[in-house]
Design an enzyme around this catalytic site. Sequence first.
Site, PDB file in Angstrom:
ATOM      1  N   ASP A  95       0.791  -1.245   0.000  1.00 25.08           N
ATOM      2  CA  ASP A  95       0.000   0.000   0.000  1.00 25.08           C
ATOM      3  C   ASP A  95       0.823   1.295   0.000  1.00 25.08           C
ATOM      4  OD1 ASP A  95      -1.916  -1.928   0.180  1.00 25.08           O
ATOM      5  OD2 ASP A  95      -2.737  -1.293   2.105  1.00 25.08           O
ATOM      6  N   LYS A 153      -6.736  -4.738  -3.131  1.00 29.06           N
ATOM      7  CA  LYS A 153      -7.383  -5.433  -2.006  1.00 29.06           C
ATOM      8  C   LYS A 153      -8.384  -4.496  -1.337  1.00 29.06           C
ATOM      9  CE  LYS A 153      -3.652  -4.303   1.293  1.00 29.06           C
ATOM     10  NZ  LYS A 153      -4.415  -3.473   2.225  1.00 29.06           N
ATOM     11  N   CYS A 205      -2.341  -2.444   7.829  1.00 27.73           N
ATOM     12  CA  CYS A 205      -2.302  -3.395   6.704  1.00 27.73           C
ATOM     13  C   CYS A 205      -1.080  -4.305   6.725  1.00 27.73           C
ATOM     14  CB  CYS A 205      -2.385  -2.635   5.385  1.00 27.73           C
ATOM     15  SG  CYS A 205      -3.996  -1.867   5.185  1.00 27.73           S
TER      16      CYS A 205
HETATM   17  N1  TIU Z   1      -2.705   0.287   4.294  1.00 26.19           N
HETATM   18  C1  TIU Z   1      -3.205   0.515   5.493  1.00 26.19           C
HETATM   19  O1  TIU Z   1      -2.553   0.330   6.503  1.00 26.19           O
HETATM   20  N2  TIU Z   1      -4.499   1.050   5.526  1.00 26.19           N
HETATM   21  C2  TIU Z   1      -4.948   1.888   6.524  1.00 26.19           C
HETATM   22  O2  TIU Z   1      -6.089   2.305   6.515  1.00 26.19           O
HETATM   23  N3  TIU Z   1      -4.025   2.257   7.442  1.00 26.19           N
HETATM   24  C3  TIU Z   1      -4.185   3.158   8.446  1.00 26.19           C
HETATM   25  O3  TIU Z   1      -3.264   3.251   9.265  1.00 26.19           O
HETATM   26  N4  TIU Z   1      -5.278   3.892   8.503  1.00 26.19           N
END
Ligand code: TIU
Length: 228
Positions: free
Chosen positions: A24, A129, A162
């Site tokens: 991400d 995802k 994530c």
């Molecule tokens: N990629 C991921 O960690 N998504 C989130 O929403 N992370 C947050 O820390 N909000």
Amino acid sequence: MVLISAQPYDYELPVKGLGLLIIDMQRDFLEPGGFGEALGNDISYLRQIVPTVQQLLKTFRRLQLPIFHTIEGHAPDLSDCPNSKLQRGKGNLKIGDRGSMGRILVLGEPGNAIIPELSPIAREFVISKPGKGAFCRTHLEKLLNEQGVSHLIITGVTTEVCVQTTMREANDRGMECLLVEDATASYFPDFKQSTLEMIRAQGGIIGWTATAAEVLEGLASWQVKLAA
Ligand code: TIU
């Protein structure tokens, strides 16, 4: 097989089965106007890891090892975004709302793209995802099996959301996982630290952690062994 210095003890880099997972690293989390900022976070912590992730990416590319990028995002009609996610948070902008980089956390929008510094190239895998974990409603497990990956070197954001969820999912599926300490970041430095400790506690209950330098040094020896 090469051993690298890691916590809670040395990690084995096998001759076959290594893969790099980059979680991400998208504009929605790292740039102003995205989902991370909409949730009220200070996004500056996340940028700090970009050069380190780039270095690992460059090395895995050079060694022609499989590379997997994930993107958290939803279909434009939000049919894959449950209410439990959609309604969360008290910010002005929610998932699907239009922000300065397009619709927040919607696939294909400018803000949903991986940052240009880490843009995937043709032979790399990109997995979108809908959840925190990269194995939830995706074909990642099948892909890893097809590529013969048994040992995952994990990087990306955010460490306790994530990244940790995905690492736990991978561990449950039999993957030997190592999280790269300086190639993962959180909006909350204390949460990052706690996550690293949780992962490697109890004899590496979820896996290992090591610095990028330790991984890169291991890969250099790995390459020499492979060539021998
Ligand atoms: N990629 C991921 O960690 N998504 C989130 O929403 N992370 C947050 O820390 N909000």
